[in-house]
Design a protein around this motif. Structure first.
Motif, short mmCIF file in Angstrom:
data_model
loop_
_atom_site.label_atom_id
_atom_site.label_comp_id
_atom_site.label_asym_id
_atom_site.label_seq_id
_atom_site.Cartn_x
_atom_site.Cartn_y
_atom_site.Cartn_z
N TYR A 58 0.81 -1.21 0.00
CA TYR A 58 0.00 0.00 0.00
C TYR A 58 0.84 1.27 0.00
CZ TYR A 58 -3.56 -3.43 0.79
OH TYR A 58 -4.37 -4.53 0.65
N HIS B 175 2.32 2.34 -5.29
CA HIS B 175 1.55 1.19 -5.75
C HIS B 175 0.05 1.44 -5.56
CE1 HIS B 175 1.27 -3.28 -6.53
NE2 HIS B 175 0.05 -2.98 -6.17
N HIS B 176 -0.33 1.92 -4.40
CA HIS B 176 -1.71 2.29 -4.12
C HIS B 176 -1.71 3.75 -3.68
CE1 HIS B 176 -2.35 -2.10 -3.89
NE2 HIS B 176 -3.58 -1.80 -4.23
N ALA C 48 -6.60 5.32 -4.82
CA ALA C 48 -6.99 3.92 -4.63
C ALA C 48 -7.78 3.75 -3.33
CB ALA C 48 -5.76 3.01 -4.62
N PHE C 49 -7.39 4.49 -2.29
CA PHE C 49 -8.12 4.44 -1.02
C PHE C 49 -9.50 5.08 -1.16
CE2 PHE C 49 -3.82 3.66 0.43
CZ PHE C 49 -3.99 2.72 1.44
N ALA D 7 -11.63 2.67 -3.02
CA ALA D 7 -11.97 1.50 -2.20
C ALA D 7 -13.12 1.82 -1.25
CB ALA D 7 -10.75 1.02 -1.41
N VAL E 62 -13.66 -2.99 -3.24
CA VAL E 62 -12.51 -3.50 -3.97
C VAL E 62 -12.66 -5.00 -4.17
CG1 VAL E 62 -9.99 -3.83 -3.91
CG2 VAL E 62 -10.98 -1.79 -2.90
N HIS F 187 -4.79 -8.75 -3.95
CA HIS F 187 -3.47 -9.01 -3.36
C HIS F 187 -3.52 -10.07 -2.27
CE1 HIS F 187 -1.17 -5.97 -5.39
NE2 HIS F 187 -2.02 -5.03 -5.03
N HIS G 104 5.61 1.93 -8.94
CA HIS G 104 5.03 0.62 -9.23
C HIS G 104 5.63 0.09 -10.52
CE1 HIS G 104 2.21 -2.64 -9.20
NE2 HIS G 104 1.68 -2.26 -10.35
#
Length: 144
Positions: free
Chosen positions: A82, A86-87, A91-92, A95, A100, A104, A142
Motif C-alpha cells: 500500500y 503502488h496504491h 486507490a483508497f 476502495a 474492492v 493481493h 510501481h
C-alpha cells in the motif's frame, strides 16, 4: 541417520505444527484481535491524523486491525503493497466509495463504505500515510 540428526527436524516440524495450530485456533474462534504485522506508531500525530485514527478505529479496524495491522478479516494497510507508488491516495478513495475486488490477499472483497465521507477518507489516508512513514514505508514506483 542418528538421533542427534533427527532432533532438529523433529523440533522444526513441532514448531511449524504449533504455529499452524495457533493460527487455525484464532481463525476458528472468530478472534479478530490478532494482528498480522507489528505496527510502530508515531510518537505524535497531526490533528488530521488524530481525526483519521478515530475514524479508522470506528470504521476500518474491525477488518484492517488496530492501527492498520491487519486481522483475520482484512489485510494490513501498514504494508509496502500500500505504499503511495503502488496504491496512491485515489486507490483508497475508490476502495471506500466503490469497494474492492480481492487482488493481493485472500480475505475476499471489500464492500463499499458509504458511511465514510470523502473528507473522512482523506483523514484516514493521512493517518495511514503517517503510520506507514513511521514504519519505513515510502513511495516506490510501481513496476509491472
Amino acid at each position: 541417520m542418528n538421533l542427534s540428526q533427527q532432533i532438529p527436524k523433529v523440533l522444526i516440524v513441532g514448531l511449524l505444527l504449533g504455529g499452524v495450530s495457533v493460527v487455525a485456533n484464532n481463525m476458528l474462534s472468530g478472534s479478530s484481535d490478532t494482528s498480522i504485522i507489528d505496527v510502530k506508531m508515531p510518537q505524535q500525530l497531526s490533528k488530521a491524523s488524530q481525526q483519521g485514527h478515530k475514524i479508522f478505529s470506528e470504521n476500518c479496524a474491525a477488518c484492517h486491525g488496530e492501527n492498520g495491522a491487519g486481522s483475520d478479516k482484512g489485510p494490513p494497510l501498514i504494508h509496502n503493497i500500500y505504499n503511495p507508488g503502488h496504491h496512491g491516495d485515489m486507490a483508497f478513495y475508490n476502495a471506500v466509495t466503490n469497494g474492492v475486488q480481492r487482488h493481493h490477499w485472500s480475505f475476499g472483497n471489500m464492500p463499499p463504505q458509504p458511511q465514510v465521507t470523502r473528507g473522512d477518507t482523506g483523514k484516514i489516508i493521512q493517518f495511514i500515510r503517517d503510520v506507514q512513514t513511521e514504519n519505513g514505508i515510502r513511495y516506490q514506483a510501481h513496476q509491472m
